[in-house]
Design a protein around this motif. Structure first.
Motif, PDB file in Angstrom:
ATOM      1  N   LEU A 298       0.842  -1.200   0.000  1.00 19.76           N
ATOM      2  CA  LEU A 298       0.000   0.000   0.000  1.00 19.76           C
ATOM      3  C   LEU A 298       0.868   1.238   0.000  1.00 19.76           C
ATOM      4  O   LEU A 298       0.556   2.234  -0.642  1.00 19.76           O
ATOM      5  N   SER A 299       1.954   1.140   0.729  1.00 23.89           N
ATOM      6  CA  SER A 299       2.845   2.280   0.751  1.00 23.89           C
ATOM      7  C   SER A 299       3.404   2.547  -0.632  1.00 23.89           C
ATOM      8  O   SER A 299       3.493   3.696  -1.080  1.00 23.89           O
ATOM      9  N   HIS A 300       3.751   1.479  -1.306  1.00 28.02           N
ATOM     10  CA  HIS A 300       4.274   1.674  -2.651  1.00 28.02           C
ATOM     11  C   HIS A 300       3.210   2.232  -3.585  1.00 28.02           C
ATOM     12  O   HIS A 300       3.485   3.078  -4.433  1.00 28.02           O
ATOM     13  N   TRP A 302       0.817   4.050  -2.765  1.00 26.14           N
ATOM     14  CA  TRP A 302       0.666   5.482  -2.480  1.00 26.14           C
ATOM     15  C   TRP A 302       1.759   6.275  -3.145  1.00 26.14           C
ATOM     16  O   TRP A 302       1.517   7.336  -3.728  1.00 26.14           O
ATOM     17  N   GLU A 303       2.954   5.792  -3.035  1.00 27.40           N
ATOM     18  CA  GLU A 303       4.076   6.505  -3.642  1.00 27.40           C
ATOM     19  C   GLU A 303       3.862   6.690  -5.125  1.00 27.40           C
ATOM     20  O   GLU A 303       4.200   7.720  -5.696  1.00 27.40           O
ATOM     21  N   LEU A 334       3.043  -4.755  -8.974  1.00 29.13           N
ATOM     22  CA  LEU A 334       3.003  -3.298  -9.036  1.00 29.13           C
ATOM     23  C   LEU A 334       4.155  -2.806  -9.883  1.00 29.13           C
ATOM     24  O   LEU A 334       5.271  -3.304  -9.774  1.00 29.13           O
TER      25      LEU A 334
ATOM     26  N   ASN B 150       3.627   9.953   2.907  1.00 28.88           N
ATOM     27  CA  ASN B 150       2.902   8.717   2.667  1.00 28.88           C
ATOM     28  C   ASN B 150       2.200   8.302   3.949  1.00 28.88           C
ATOM     29  O   ASN B 150       2.835   8.058   4.962  1.00 28.88           O
ATOM     30  N   PHE B 152       0.962   5.672   4.796  1.00 36.04           N
ATOM     31  CA  PHE B 152       1.236   4.317   5.240  1.00 36.04           C
ATOM     32  C   PHE B 152       2.591   4.198   5.918  1.00 36.04           C
ATOM     33  O   PHE B 152       2.970   3.121   6.353  1.00 36.04           O
TER      34      PHE B 152
END
Lengths: 641, 176
Positions: A298-300, A302-303, A334, B150, B152
């Motif tokens: 999820l962090s990726h 988002w990035e 991804l 971010n 997260f």
């Protein structure tokens, strides 16, 4: 050719519209300009869409100042729109500018080569200027097409008609002209479209040429058959920018389809009613965490999607993020960088005409037959109403081999959920709480989850009746409940419910197979055949009504389950007995009996299935035993010694 | 209107491209031993002095670099405290050369939230100038703030961002 007529009228309009400026357009120029104009401006409208015109101008590779000048000179600035006259003048000015002449009205009075627009997806290699003007401009298309320039031009008209039909069932006719701009056709529907392409031979609307003319970048022009195949790819792309990716658009998972887009927009609205505003980071975090993807992913995501890195998601960023989540849940890796089709500006431009759902439900309904077909195929024997969406989609996921189809079915799942969700999100829009709509929004992802691991056979919910109301022996109930668990995994559907008279026979078959023998006319040789034989018996026994009536009355009269089988036996043996006087009595209790019959039928089927399974297990065990015995035999001489 | 669109479109696209591919330009270059902004080890240290991110050139004994970074923290703290409370607002983020050894030099940078960036540079890389180091730290800081944006990412977690990795890779020495 339809376009020719349009072109002719447009040309005359051009001459009239310029206020006395007689714009001499040669035949090829007229044709070309009319094509371009009809591309930028669908027939119902009077003026060309500004964005498409801008795109076309950009494709001419002239510096923006020149383009500005051209716009001014042609009069579009003055009148405020690109009418046919302005458009034609602008095209001619572009040609002049490309030839090196200054942007003046005088310069276009001469004979000029056609304006060149390169790298425009819509253009295709057909859009060629004269070959002589090839200097310095990069063309993505093979040079071999140069000579075929005129040939292709005339071909274009023919090709357009077969090309446009594929679009017709997908994009419904009353759809807005923006459809061609956005071309939001789902890549998953490419398969269905190939079938449609052959179906429709009739020419369709001219305004769809934009779909078909892109794809120059794929470079696989040439033969007509290849053309026909590539129309699919081209028609599936949403072309607004000068992208020359060589990816096949029909397989491109990074394109957001119309219904996906609307779904995302609705989800956005559930979080943030104002579509022009942001979703804060924490809100988005809560939302996407529900997708149950791991946090690093999820962090990726988002990035990738938060392009301006402001800790908040605008609508296009949100759509991109959501799309990435969906793709990830469907097994796509991804990407390292955000694909171009997910760029916010790309999505922003696509959302310029946000609510023109051209083919949302049309395409959805198109997908439905396809989806239903696979569903029905896998459940030929099951009653449709008892299987919920989940299992149906799971089966879809099981059946589909290809990833693209899998995604498409997953995405079909989204519209299904989306339909439920629109109702709910609409109701809860004003609700400050975000938990409820979001939980439902992720029901779709849970479906995708299930689809991802959809290898296990889907277990439909148990049928409502598990016990017999009447005409059931106690031992039958006991047997049934014992075997419920085992049976559930292998659910044999009952014989088609269209044969109510049969159940009387099947009812008798339930208690034991022994009873089957006297009953059935054909001897069941093996136990495995019982199930099929039962069905055959059930299906093929002709004497129905009189027998049934007789059975029912007698069963009612006696009300003993044990007796009813015997009665059925005795009654079925003669197989023909007039029982007219009893009919009136039976009509009332018919229904009650019929329900019981149905239940018994189903339990019968269950037992039959169980029986067959057990027989198979028995066989296997036998085989094992034999194998072990042979091994023992082999070992014995050794041990003896 | 039609022409304003393409121009804005192009400009926005151009402005975005360096963002999307942050370190691509640098990563492709071969290191000739000087002239390029190449560090040997880059570390991001949290406020509590534990590493959030540490990356060294792989061929070397990485533990040596970890030790170097660790010892440099003392120098960083010394520099921070030396400025005093009064100068906290005017304190420059870039600390400069923390200490040199015979093989390499260590540079430091502190953010306002006491997150420290430490960079170890090969001493033979004499062409590296001060402002180049500053620009490298600025890039680090920008990437770090992007990570903080971010939702997260929990502050205090180790940094696992791909874009951050790419950016750091672009700054590291390419050792074949």
């Amino acid at each position: 050719m339809e376009q020719g007529a349009v072109g002719g009228s447009a040309a005359t309009a051009a001459t009239a519209g310029t206020g006395g400026l007689l714009l001499p357009l040669s035949e090829s120029e007229q044709q070309r300009y009319s094509e371009l104009f009809s591309r930028c401006c669908p027939p119902p409208e009077a003026a060309a869409g500004g964005s498409s015109v801008g795109e076309l101008f950009r494709a001419s590779q002239l510096p923006p100042d020149t383009l500005h000048q051209i716009t001014e000179v042609c009069g579009a600035k003055r009148v405020g729109y690109f009418g046919p006259a302005q458009f034609y003048i602008a095209l001619k000015l572009i040609a002049a500018a490309q030839s090196g002449f200054p942007v003046r009205i005088e310069s276009i009075k001469n004979e000029l080569p056609l304006p060149r627009f390169m790298a425009l997806k819509n253009d295709g290699e057909v859009r060629y200027g004269t070959p002589a003007e090839l200097h310095g401009v990069k063309f993505q298309v093979p040079h071999a097409t140069l000579e075929k320039n005129s040939y292709k031009r005339t071909d274009e008209g023919d090709k357009q008609e077969p090309k446009s039909p594929p679009m017709s069932p997908i994009c419904s006719p009353p759809a807005s002209p923006s459809t061609y701009q956005r071309i939001p056709l789902s890549y998953g529907y490419g398969k269905s479209r190939s079938g449609l392409e052959q179906q429709h031979g009739a020419p369709y609307e001219v305004r769809h040429p934009t779909h078909q003319q892109d794809g120059s970048s794929t470079g696989n022009y040439g033969a007509k058959p290849a053309f026909a195949c590539s129309t699919l790819n081209r028609s599936l792309s949403a072309e607004r920018e000068q992208q020359d990716s060589s990816a096949h658009y029909s397989d491109d998972p990074w394109r957001i389809t119309e219904e996906q887009r609307d779904y995302y927009v609705n989800q956005f609205r559930s979080l943030q009613p104002d579509l022009n505003s942001f979703i804060s980071g924490s809100m988005a975090k809560n939302f996407f965490t529900k997708s149950k993807l791991p946090i690093p992913e999820l962090s990726h995501i988002w990035e990738l999607s938060d392009v301006d890195c402001d800790g908040a998601l605008t609508l296009p960023e949100f759509c991109a993020a959501f799309h990435l989540v969906v793709a990830r849940k469907n097994g796509y890796q991804l990407p390292e960088t955000l694909p171009e089709t997910l760029l916010p500006e790309y999505l922003q431009a696509a959302s310029l005409k946000p609510m023109r759902e051209c083919a949302l439900f049309d395409s959805y309904s198109e997908s439905l037959p396809g989806g239903q077909q696979t569903r029905d195929f896998s459940r030929t024997e099951k009653s449709a109403e008892e299987v919920p969406d989940n299992s149906a989609l799971l089966q879809d996921g099981k059946k589909d081999d290809k990833q693209a189809l899998k995604v498409s079915t997953a995405l079909k799942a989204i519209p299904k959920e989306f339909q439920h969700l629109t109702v709910k999100t609409a109701a809860q829009e004003s609700n400050a709480l975000k938990a409820r709509p979001r939980s439902r929004s992720y029901s779709s992802t849970s479906i995708e989850d299930a689809m991802k691991k959809g290898e296990e056979p889907p277990t439909p919910p148990p049928r409502p009746q598990k016990s017999h109301s009447r005409a059931s022996s106690l031992d039958l109930n006991k047997i049934f409940q014992q075997n419920t668990q085992a049976v559930r995994s292998g659910w044999l559907p009952p014989p088609p419910p269209a044969l109510p008279p049969r159940p009387s026979v099947s009812q008798t078959e339930q208690p034991s197979e022994v009873e089957l023998h006297p009953q059935m006319n054909r001897p069941p040789s093996q136990a495995e055949e019982n199930s099929s034989a039962k069905k055959e018996v059930v299906l093929s026994q002709p004497p129905s009504k009189p027998t049934r009536r007789k059975l029912r009355t007698e069963a009612q009269g006696l009300e003993t389950p044990e007796l009813s089988p015997t009665i059925n036996v005795t009654s079925s043996l003669p197989a023909v007995k007039p029982h007219l006087p009893v009919q009136k009595q039976s009509s009332k209790q018919k229904r009650a009996i019929q329900t019981a019959i149905r239940k018994n039928k189903e339990t019968n089927a269950v037992l039959a299935r169980l029986n067959s399974e057990l027989q198979q297990q028995l066989k296997e065990v036998h085989k094992e035993r034999i194998a072990l015995e042979t091994q023992l035999e082999q070992l014995r001489p050794v041990t003896v010694l | 209107m039609a022409t304003a669109g393409p121009r804005a479109h192009r400009a926005s696209r151009e402005s975005r491209s360096p963002h999307v591919t942050p370190g691509r330009g640098g990563a492709g270059r071969e290191d000739g031993g000087g002239g390029d902004k190449m560090a040997v080890c880059i570390a991001v240290i949290a406020k509590e002095n534990y590493p959030l991110y540490i990356r060294s050139v792989p061929t070397e004994n990485e533990l040596k670099f970890h030790y170097t970074v660790h010892t440099s923290l003392d120098v960083v703290d010394e520099k921070i405290s030396a400025m005093g409370k009064a100068l906290v607002d005017q304190r420059e983020l870039y600390l400069g050369l923390l200490y040199p050894t015979e093989d390499y030099k260590v540079y430091g940078y502190v953010t306002n939230s006491k997150v420290k960036f430490v960079m170890v540079v090969d001493s033979s890389n004499t062409a590296l100038r001060d402002n180049e180091i500053r620009s490298m730290f600025r890039k680090l800081h920008n990437s770090y703030t992007d990570i903080m944006c971010n939702p997260f990412y929990n502050p205090g977690d180790r940094i696992h961002s791909r874009s951050f990795d790419n950016m750091v890779n672009s700054m590291m020495m390419q050792v074949c």
